[in-house]
Design an enzyme around this catalytic site. Structure first.
Site, PDB file in Angstrom:
ATOM      1  CB  CYS A   1     -17.212 -30.641  99.162  1.00 28.71           C
ATOM      2  SG  CYS A   1     -18.896 -30.962  98.638  1.00 28.71           S
TER       3      CYS A   1
HETATM    4  N1  LIG Z   1     -21.445 -31.885  95.064  1.00 27.29           N
HETATM    5  C1  LIG Z   1     -21.093 -32.609  96.107  1.00 27.29           C
HETATM    6  O1  LIG Z   1     -20.321 -33.547  95.987  1.00 27.29           O
HETATM    7  C2  LIG Z   1     -21.629 -32.313  97.481  1.00 27.29           C
HETATM    8  C3  LIG Z   1     -21.471 -33.287  98.475  1.00 27.29           C
HETATM    9  C4  LIG Z   1     -21.972 -33.041  99.747  1.00 27.29           C
HETATM   10  C5  LIG Z   1     -22.574 -31.826 100.017  1.00 27.29           C
HETATM   11  N2  LIG Z   1     -22.690 -30.873  99.050  1.00 27.29           N
HETATM   12  C6  LIG Z   1     -23.371 -29.621  99.410  1.00 27.29           C
HETATM   13  O2  LIG Z   1     -24.713 -29.676  98.933  1.00 27.29           O
HETATM   14  C7  LIG Z   1     -25.158 -28.390  98.485  1.00 27.29           C
HETATM   15  C8  LIG Z   1     -25.587 -28.463  97.031  1.00 27.29           C
HETATM   16  O3  LIG Z   1     -24.462 -28.828  96.242  1.00 27.29           O
HETATM   17  P1  LIG Z   1     -24.584 -29.371  94.764  1.00 27.29           P
HETATM   18  O4  LIG Z   1     -23.226 -29.858  94.380  1.00 27.29           O
HETATM   19  O5  LIG Z   1     -25.754 -30.299  94.658  1.00 27.29           O
HETATM   20  O6  LIG Z   1     -24.932 -28.017  93.989  1.00 27.29           O
HETATM   21  P2  LIG Z   1     -25.476 -27.864  92.480  1.00 27.29           P
HETATM   22  O7  LIG Z   1     -25.042 -26.516  92.035  1.00 27.29           O
HETATM   23  O8  LIG Z   1     -25.099 -29.077  91.686  1.00 27.29           O
HETATM   24  O9  LIG Z   1     -27.062 -27.894  92.651  1.00 27.29           O
HETATM   25  C9  LIG Z   1     -27.768 -26.900  93.268  1.00 27.29           C
HETATM   26  C10 LIG Z   1     -29.076 -26.711  92.508  1.00 27.29           C
HETATM   27  O10 LIG Z   1     -29.841 -25.726  93.211  1.00 27.29           O
HETATM   28  C11 LIG Z   1     -30.540 -24.938  92.254  1.00 27.29           C
HETATM   29  N3  LIG Z   1     -30.937 -23.707  92.924  1.00 27.29           N
HETATM   30  C12 LIG Z   1     -30.182 -22.660  93.301  1.00 27.29           C
HETATM   31  N4  LIG Z   1     -30.924 -21.756  93.961  1.00 27.29           N
HETATM   32  C13 LIG Z   1     -32.176 -22.243  94.006  1.00 27.29           C
HETATM   33  C14 LIG Z   1     -33.401 -21.765  94.557  1.00 27.29           C
HETATM   34  N5  LIG Z   1     -33.445 -20.624  95.245  1.00 27.29           N
HETATM   35  N6  LIG Z   1     -34.507 -22.520  94.396  1.00 27.29           N
HETATM   36  C15 LIG Z   1     -34.462 -23.701  93.728  1.00 27.29           C
HETATM   37  N7  LIG Z   1     -33.331 -24.201  93.194  1.00 27.29           N
HETATM   38  C16 LIG Z   1     -32.214 -23.477  93.339  1.00 27.29           C
HETATM   39  C17 LIG Z   1     -29.551 -24.787  91.116  1.00 27.29           C
HETATM   40  O11 LIG Z   1     -30.194 -24.466  89.891  1.00 27.29           O
HETATM   41  C18 LIG Z   1     -28.893 -26.191  91.088  1.00 27.29           C
HETATM   42  O12 LIG Z   1     -29.581 -27.051  90.199  1.00 27.29           O
HETATM   43  C19 LIG Z   1     -23.984 -27.464  98.765  1.00 27.29           C
HETATM   44  O13 LIG Z   1     -24.137 -26.884 100.023  1.00 27.29           O
HETATM   45  C20 LIG Z   1     -22.786 -28.390  98.776  1.00 27.29           C
HETATM   46  O14 LIG Z   1     -21.737 -27.870  99.563  1.00 27.29           O
HETATM   47  C21 LIG Z   1     -22.257 -31.113  97.774  1.00 27.29           C
END
Ligand SMILES: NC(=O)c1ccc[n+]([C@@H]2O[C@H](COP(=O)([O-])OP(=O)(O)OC[C@H]3O[C@@H](n4cnc5c(N)ncnc54)[C@H](O)[C@@H]3O)[C@@H](O)[C@H]2O)c1
Length: 385
Positions: free
Chosen positions: A280
Site C-alpha cells: 500500500c
Molecule cells: N494488503 C493490505 O494491507 C491492503 C490494505 C488496504 C487495501 N489494499 C488493497 O486491496 C487490494 C488487494 O490487496 P491484497 O493485499 O489483498 O492483495 P493479495 O495479492 O493478497 O490478494 C489478491 C488476490 O486476488 C487474486 N486474484 C488476482 N486476480 C484475480 C482474478 N482476476 N480473479 C480472481 N482472483 C484474482 C490473487 O490470487 C490473490 O489471492 C489492492 O488494491 C491493495 O492495494 C491492501
C-alpha cells in the site's frame, strides 16, 4: 434520498441485507478479500470466495488460512457450516446479490498503475451480472476508476447502474498484523455512483462491519483512501529526512521523537526506518501522482516523500559500511545476520520490503548475508534497490 425514493430493486437488496439472506461474492482472497469474506460469513451471509489461485482455494476448502489476520479456527467452522465456499469459477457467482472486488493493484515496471487485474475481474463478472446486484470495488486505485472503468463495462450489458445494478467504491483499511483494529471494527467508507448505490453498499457492509461512513461519490471514497496512505507516506518521508538531518547534526533522532511525542496535541509520532514496504504505502500515492500528471499537476509532496523513502535502504547500507569501517573492516567478505525480512512486524508479507533491498545491496558489495524472520521461511533473491 429517502428510502421511499429508492428504486424497488435497491430496497429489495437492502431488505435482504437486513434479514441476512444475502448471497455475497468476494473476488480475490488475499489480505483484503479473505478477512472481508469471513466478516460477511460471520454476519450470517452466505459467501462465495473466488480466486484464480488453485493452491489458495485448496487450502481454504480445508479450512486452512494463509492470512495471519484470519485464524484457521475462525475460518474452518464457517467452511464446515457451508457459510463460506470457494471457487475458481465466476459462473458460481450467478446467484450472488453482491460482489466485492479485492484484486491486486500493483505498479507496472514503468511505475504506472496496473489496473489489468480489476479489468479482467470485472469482465469475467459480466456474464453473471443480473438485476438486482451490487458490485463494490475494494482495490485501492486512482480517483475516477470506478466511474471511468467499471461503470461503462457494467452498463455495456444493457443494465443501468443506479436502477438495476448498484456500483460503489469502498476502500479497505485493513492493517495486516494488527489486532486492535480489524476489518470488522474499522469504520468502512462507502461511496456509490448514485445515492441508491451508496445505500445498498452501506446496507451490505453495515450488517457485517461495525460502522459504515457513507460519502457522496465513488471519487470521494477513492480519494479518501489515497489521502490516508499519502498522509502516511509523507510523514514517514518527513521523519526519515529528520533522521538524515539529525545524523548530520550529531543529534539522537530517537530522543527527539520521544520528546516530541510527549506533546498531547498537534503532533503524531512516526519513526524512521530502512524504507517503505507492503502493497500500500509505497504504491498507492503513486497512483494519485500518476492521475494528477494527466491533468498537468505535479504532486510534489508524494514525489519528494517517495524519493526520500526509496533512498533509505542505500542510506542504511552506507551507515553499516561506515560502522564497519570504524572497526577496520570491509563489507566484502564480512558475514551479516539480518533480523526481519517482512516489511513490518508480525506479518509474512515481503512485498516491497526494504529488508530485501538492504540484503541485496549488502550482497552486491560482497557481504555474506543470512536472515531470520519467524514469519518468512524463504525469500526471493533481490538485486538491490
Ligand atoms: N494488503 C493490505 O494491507 C491492503 C490494505 C488496504 C487495501 N489494499 C488493497 O486491496 C487490494 C488487494 O490487496 P491484497 O493485499 O489483498 O492483495 P493479495 O495479492 O493478497 O490478494 C489478491 C488476490 O486476488 C487474486 N486474484 C488476482 N486476480 C484475480 C482474478 N482476476 N480473479 C480472481 N482472483 C484474482 C490473487 O490470487 C490473490 O489471492 C489492492 O488494491 C491493495 O492495494 C491492501
Amino acid at each position: 434520498m429517502h428510502n421511499d425514493e429508492l428504486p424497488q430493486v435497491a430496497q429489495q437488496l437492502i431488505d435482504r441485507c437486513l434479514s441476512r439472506e444475502i448471497q455475497a461474492g468476494v473476488i480475490g482472497l488475499g489480505y483484503v478479500g479473505l478477512p472481508l469474506a469471513v466478516a460477511m460469513a460471520r454476519a450470517g451471509y452466505h459467501v462465495l470466495g473466488v480466486d484464480s489461485d488453485q493452491g489458495k482455494l485448496e487450502a481454504l476448502r480445508r479450512g486452512q488460512s494463509y492470512v495471519g489476520d484470519v485464524p484457521s479456527e475462525e475460518l474452518a467452522p464457517l467452511v464446515q457450516q457451508g457459510r463460506l465456499r470457494f471457487s475458481a469459477s465466476y459462473a458460481d457467482l450467478a446467484g450472488a446479490d453482491a460482489v466485492s472486488i479485492c484484486v491486486p493493484t500493483p505498479l507496472r515496471k514503468t511505475g504506472d498503475p496496473d489496473l489489468s487485474f480489476i479489468l479482467s475481474a470485472t469482465r469475467a463478472l459480466l456474464p453473471v451480472l443480473h438485476s438486482p446486484m451490487a458490485v463494490i470495488l475494494e482495490s485501492t486505485t486512482y480517483p475516477g476508476t470506478t466511474r471511468e472503468m467499471l461503470l461503462p463495462e457494467l452498463e455495456g450489458t444493457g443494465l443501468k447502474v443506479g436502477e438495476d445494478l448498484f456500483l460503489a467504491f469502498s476502500p479497505e483499511r485493513v492493517d495486516p498484523g494488527r489486532t486492535d483494529w480489524t476489518t470488522r471494527n474499522t469504520p468502512k467508507v462507502v461511496g456509490g455512483i448514485t445515492p441508491a448505490c451508496t445505500q445498498v453498499a452501506a446496507a451490505l457492509y453495515g450488517q457485517a462491519l461495525e460502522s459504515v461512513v457513507p460519502v457522496s461519490s465513488t471519487e470521494v471514497a477513492e480519494m479518501t483512501k489515497l489521502l490516508e496512505n499519502t498522509f502516511r507516506a509523507v510523514n514517514i518521508g518527513l521523519v526519515n529526512e529528520m533522521a538524515l538531518m539529525c545524523e548530520r547534526l550529531g543529534i539522537n533522532v530517537w530522543e527527539v521523537i520521544e520528546a516530541a511525542g510527549t506533546k498531547p496535541f498537534g503532533f503524531m509520532k512516526f519513526t524512521p526506518g530502512p524504507g517503505l514496504g507492503g502493497h500500500c504505502i509505497p504504491i498507492d500515492p503513486l497512483y494519485l501522482s500518476w492521475k494528477l500528471k494527466s491533468v498537468k499537476y505535479n504532486a510534489r509532496f508524494i514525489e519528494l516523500a517517495s524519493e526520500i523513502n526509496t533512498g533509505m535502504p542505500r542510506y542504511v547500507v552506507q551507515r553499516i559500511q561506515d560502522a564497519m569501517n570504524e572497526r577496520g573492516k570491509a563489507l566484502r567478505g564480512s558475514r551479516f545476520l539480518v533480523l526481519g525480512a517482512a516489511f513490518k512486524p508480525n506479518v509474512s508479507d515481503t512485498r516491497e520490503s526494504p529488508a530485501l533491498d538492504v540484503i541485496g545491496l549488502l550482497r552486491e558489495k560482497g557481504a555474506e548475508v543470512a536472515y531470520f524472520d519467524a514469519h518468512v521461511p524463504s525469500i526471493e533473491e533481490e538485486g538491490g534497490d
